[in-house]
Motif scaffolding. Sequence first.
Motif, PDB file in Angstrom:
ATOM      1  N   ASP A 169     119.427   1.277 -15.529  1.00 33.01           N
ATOM      2  CA  ASP A 169     119.413   1.973 -14.236  1.00 33.01           C
ATOM      3  C   ASP A 169     120.686   2.795 -14.023  1.00 33.01           C
ATOM      4  N   PHE A 170     120.907   3.783 -14.897  1.00 36.53           N
ATOM      5  CA  PHE A 170     122.079   4.649 -14.780  1.00 36.53           C
ATOM      6  C   PHE A 170     122.170   5.280 -13.393  1.00 36.53           C
ATOM      7  N   GLY A 171     121.052   5.798 -12.898  1.00 38.26           N
ATOM      8  CA  GLY A 171     121.061   6.455 -11.596  1.00 38.26           C
ATOM      9  C   GLY A 171     121.481   5.522 -10.475  1.00 38.26           C
ATOM     10  N   GLY A 172     120.975   4.300 -10.515  1.00 35.37           N
ATOM     11  CA  GLY A 172     121.332   3.326  -9.485  1.00 35.37           C
ATOM     12  C   GLY A 172     122.792   2.934  -9.542  1.00 35.37           C
ATOM     13  N   ASN A 173     123.334   2.771 -10.747  1.00 42.60           N
ATOM     14  CA  ASN A 173     124.750   2.415 -10.904  1.00 42.60           C
ATOM     15  C   ASN A 173     125.655   3.566 -10.482  1.00 42.60           C
ATOM     16  N   PHE A 174     125.233   4.770 -10.806  1.00 47.37           N
ATOM     17  CA  PHE A 174     125.987   5.963 -10.396  1.00 47.37           C
ATOM     18  C   PHE A 174     126.020   6.088  -8.877  1.00 47.37           C
ATOM     19  N   LEU A 175     124.856   5.935  -8.244  1.00 48.25           N
ATOM     20  CA  LEU A 175     124.786   6.048  -6.788  1.00 48.25           C
ATOM     21  C   LEU A 175     125.574   4.942  -6.093  1.00 48.25           C
ATOM     22  N   LEU A 176     125.545   3.749  -6.655  1.00 46.81           N
ATOM     23  CA  LEU A 176     126.275   2.631  -6.055  1.00 46.81           C
ATOM     24  C   LEU A 176     127.760   2.953  -5.981  1.00 46.81           C
ATOM     25  N   HIS A 177     128.318   3.459  -7.074  1.00 45.85           N
ATOM     26  CA  HIS A 177     129.740   3.809  -7.068  1.00 45.85           C
ATOM     27  C   HIS A 177     130.011   5.006  -6.162  1.00 45.85           C
ATOM     28  N   LEU A 178     129.197   6.044  -6.283  1.00 43.87           N
ATOM     29  CA  LEU A 178     129.420   7.269  -5.519  1.00 43.87           C
ATOM     30  C   LEU A 178     129.395   7.008  -4.018  1.00 43.87           C
ATOM     31  N   LEU A 179     128.348   6.357  -3.542  1.00 44.40           N
ATOM     32  CA  LEU A 179     128.200   6.157  -2.105  1.00 44.40           C
ATOM     33  C   LEU A 179     129.166   5.104  -1.575  1.00 44.40           C
TER      34      LEU A 179
END
Length: 208
Positions: A88-98
């Motif tokens: 889940d690259f997208g989910g991990n990216f969004l978690l950090h970003l947001l």
Amino acid sequence: MNRADLKQRAKAQLGGSIFGSVWLYAVLVFFINALIQLVGGQIPLLGRVVGLLLTGPLSYGIAKMLLKQSRDGQAMNVAEMFDGFKDDFGGNFLLHLLMSIFIALWSLLLVVPGIIKALGWSMAYYIKVEHPEYTWKQCLDASTALTNGHKGDLFVLHLSFIGWYFVGSLCLGVGTLWVMPYHQATLTQCYHWLKSQQYSTYRPGGAV
């Protein structure tokens, strides 16, 4: 929360010896992570973008490795630190970003609210590892519920490592690489402790 007990468990998790194979593998993992972040940070503008893309997945991968290693006591497999790019690259990216954006916004109100939010969300990656189906918001909500009533303890726990980082920095900064796994392993043990206290099952949108 008994800080001495958590640290003792963290040392045991890392094999008990700072020059043992388990601890040294952990040092290698954090060295690679620091090197990737450092190289990315040296590239103007593009480095910021690279940092945003890499930090979330790498943080997830390290959290996954620490959770696994806390259970089986084996040395870390360095390749697994990159699991966040396939899990889940997208989910991990969004978690950090947001999470970063919201902490920054809370910090604008004064530094303290930002620190409180950062502490409240500090277990989000561990939760993501154990609940890969969770969205970024569910991970943050679950971390908030998990740390409820313990943010002061977490703050003091982080402060207790300042002396270790100071001593590590005296060795041309190299010593801090040995402190990082110890610090993060202690937070991993803290996650286990928090779960045992009040976090049996989390339901998104519901109560603990």
